[in-house]
Design a protein around this motif. Sequence first.
Motif, PDB file in Angstrom:
ATOM      1  N   ARG A 145      -1.558  55.964 -52.918  1.00  0.00           N
ATOM      2  CA  ARG A 145      -2.916  55.977 -52.347  1.00  0.00           C
ATOM      3  C   ARG A 145      -3.882  55.162 -53.202  1.00  0.00           C
ATOM      4  N   ALA A 146      -3.608  55.088 -54.508  1.00  0.00           N
ATOM      5  CA  ALA A 146      -4.510  54.375 -55.419  1.00  0.00           C
ATOM      6  C   ALA A 146      -4.411  52.859 -55.282  1.00  0.00           C
ATOM      7  N   VAL A 147      -3.268  52.340 -54.832  1.00  0.00           N
ATOM      8  CA  VAL A 147      -3.093  50.875 -54.817  1.00  0.00           C
ATOM      9  C   VAL A 147      -2.600  50.303 -53.491  1.00  0.00           C
ATOM     10  N   LEU A 148      -2.175  51.135 -52.573  1.00  0.00           N
ATOM     11  CA  LEU A 148      -1.665  50.649 -51.290  1.00  0.00           C
ATOM     12  C   LEU A 148      -2.586  51.076 -50.152  1.00  0.00           C
ATOM     13  N   SER A 149      -2.700  50.225 -49.157  1.00  0.00           N
ATOM     14  CA  SER A 149      -3.462  50.574 -47.961  1.00  0.00           C
ATOM     15  C   SER A 149      -2.661  51.572 -47.120  1.00  0.00           C
ATOM     16  N   ASP A 150      -3.314  52.180 -46.152  1.00  0.00           N
ATOM     17  CA  ASP A 150      -2.615  53.091 -45.240  1.00  0.00           C
ATOM     18  C   ASP A 150      -1.457  52.373 -44.545  1.00  0.00           C
ATOM     19  N   ALA A 151      -1.704  51.136 -44.114  1.00  0.00           N
ATOM     20  CA  ALA A 151      -0.655  50.367 -43.435  1.00  0.00           C
ATOM     21  C   ALA A 151       0.519  50.097 -44.378  1.00  0.00           C
ATOM     22  N   GLU A 152       0.232  49.801 -45.639  1.00  0.00           N
ATOM     23  CA  GLU A 152       1.311  49.556 -46.606  1.00  0.00           C
ATOM     24  C   GLU A 152       2.090  50.829 -46.898  1.00  0.00           C
ATOM     25  N   ILE A 153       1.391  51.951 -47.051  1.00  0.00           N
ATOM     26  CA  ILE A 153       2.077  53.229 -47.280  1.00  0.00           C
ATOM     27  C   ILE A 153       3.011  53.537 -46.116  1.00  0.00           C
ATOM     28  N   SER A 154       2.498  53.401 -44.916  1.00  0.00           N
ATOM     29  CA  SER A 154       3.324  53.657 -43.730  1.00  0.00           C
ATOM     30  C   SER A 154       4.535  52.731 -43.705  1.00  0.00           C
ATOM     31  N   ALA A 155       4.310  51.455 -43.980  1.00  0.00           N
ATOM     32  CA  ALA A 155       5.413  50.485 -43.953  1.00  0.00           C
ATOM     33  C   ALA A 155       6.460  50.811 -45.014  1.00  0.00           C
ATOM     34  N   VAL A 156       6.027  51.144 -46.228  1.00  0.00           N
ATOM     35  CA  VAL A 156       6.983  51.482 -47.294  1.00  0.00           C
ATOM     36  C   VAL A 156       7.832  52.682 -46.884  1.00  0.00           C
ATOM     37  N   ILE A 157       7.184  53.706 -46.347  1.00  0.00           N
ATOM     38  CA  ILE A 157       7.935  54.897 -45.932  1.00  0.00           C
ATOM     39  C   ILE A 157       8.912  54.554 -44.811  1.00  0.00           C
ATOM     40  N   TRP A 158       8.477  53.756 -43.841  1.00  0.00           N
ATOM     41  CA  TRP A 158       9.385  53.358 -42.760  1.00  0.00           C
ATOM     42  C   TRP A 158      10.547  52.504 -43.274  1.00  0.00           C
ATOM     43  N   VAL A 159      10.278  51.605 -44.214  1.00  0.00           N
ATOM     44  CA  VAL A 159      11.363  50.805 -44.806  1.00  0.00           C
ATOM     45  C   VAL A 159      12.383  51.738 -45.451  1.00  0.00           C
ATOM     46  N   ALA A 160      11.903  52.695 -46.226  1.00  0.00           N
ATOM     47  CA  ALA A 160      12.822  53.622 -46.906  1.00  0.00           C
ATOM     48  C   ALA A 160      13.586  54.494 -45.915  1.00  0.00           C
ATOM     49  N   ILE A 161      12.913  55.001 -44.901  1.00  0.00           N
ATOM     50  CA  ILE A 161      13.588  55.824 -43.885  1.00  0.00           C
ATOM     51  C   ILE A 161      14.701  55.027 -43.213  1.00  0.00           C
ATOM     52  N   THR A 162      14.385  53.809 -42.825  1.00  0.00           N
ATOM     53  CA  THR A 162      15.363  52.974 -42.130  1.00  0.00           C
ATOM     54  C   THR A 162      16.532  52.613 -43.038  1.00  0.00           C
TER      55      THR A 162
END
Length: 165
Positions: A124-141
């Motif tokens: 939350r301190a360095v990533l945007s909401d869109a980046e957080i969502s994308a990182v989590i989706w990358v990891a899930i996939t």
Amino acid sequence: MTEAVVPAQDRRVYIDKQSPAAYKALLATAEAVHDVAAEAGLERPLVELLNIRVSQLNTCAFCLDLHTRTALRAGETPQRIAVLPAWRDTVLFDARERAALALAEATTHPADAGAQHTAYEAARAVLSDAEISAVIWVAITMNAFNRVSVLSKHPVRPPATTRSA
């Protein structure tokens, strides 16, 4: 080099081949996640580092081989890939990459609530909401693909052309 003969009881079902419709849906998800990551501004080398780190945690040899080659083609350095298991102990990764790596690890090991909370707060301190969502989706996939390859025991084969010693 000859390939070992695998006893029938040790052979695994390649679930991607056995259930192609389900695998096709997973591939479509991966394509959508690729688009989400690009739209969020996650560079391809970072996405590949996330794929590699998740695959390291899941000990997926097939995905490690695939995504290491992809990361190198995308411009990632051999040095950063080599030290990725120890990313916390090197200055080679910036705050944004560290946050993304920690969040991908927390996504891979969701039972560790403390680590998940810490990783999310750092993100939350360095990533945007869109980046957080994308990182989590990358990891899930990536976790899903790791399960397919690990449980199917997809082999890692040597390159078609190898140098003689």
